[in-house]
Scaffold this motif. Structure first.
Motif: not given
Length: 186
Positions: A151-162
């Motif tokens: 979950x933390x990694x998914x949140x990080x991916x979403x933040x990074x790719x924004x």
């Protein structure tokens, strides 16, 4: 046309950095890289950070790429979608989901999505459009992806790719003049 010209000649001081980026990209520099190399410290950090985001996470690659593709659609980052749609399919994604994503914010209502796809997209939509995430959306995403780490990694991916999509759109990075064999992510 890019809003800032792509770097066409790599300065000698950036040759080692450009070689590292080429290595990560299978021997090529993308238009994105030619834009980033205007700032060697920024390009170096980007290369290191996004290499880990793309290759070092426990998060299921299909969910990672699904979130990235949806961000690209939501932010009108065509370059990002072109780079990541093949990655999504390579990670087990379904071609019909790529069509569904074109509905933008309404994609999460499509009955053709699985529960996990819907939950990943709902979290992506909330983080991209509103930043704040309702607890219920977060809980559904947690149930879909598994562990707290994922979950933390998914949140990080979403933040990074924004961040990626906003950089691409603001600088006007496009596929024009890029090697068509260079698709494969940021």
């Amino acid at each position: 046309m890019p809003h800032i010209p792509y770097l066409t000649e790599i300065p000698p001081a950036s040759a080692e950095l450009a070689a590292a980026i080429r290595q990560r990209r299978g021997g090529r520099l993308l238009n994105l890289d030619r834009m980033l190399l205007h700032s060697p410290p920024f390009a170096a950090g980007w290369n290191t950070f996004l290499r880990e985001v793309r290759t070092g996470l426990a998060l299921n690659g299909e969910w990672r790429e699904l979130a990235i593709c949806y961000i690209a659609v939501l932010n009108d980052a065509d370059y990002e979608l072109t780079q990541h749609a093949p990655e999504y399919l390579d990670q087990g994604g379904r071609a019909e989901v790529l069509v569904i994503l074109q509905r933008g914010a309404h994609a999460i209502d499509d009955p053709g999505l699985t529960a996990t796809e819907t939950n990943v997209l709902a979290l992506t939509l909330a983080m991209t459009r509103e930043v704040a995430v309702a607890p219920a959306v977060l809980e559904r995403a947690r149930a879909g992806v598994g562990s707290e780490r994922e979950l933390v990694e998914l949140i990080g991916v979403i933040a990074a790719y924004n961040m990626v999509s906003r950089f691409l759109v603001a600088t006007g990075v496009s596929l024009a003049g890029e090697d068509p064999a260079s698709a494969g992510g940021n």
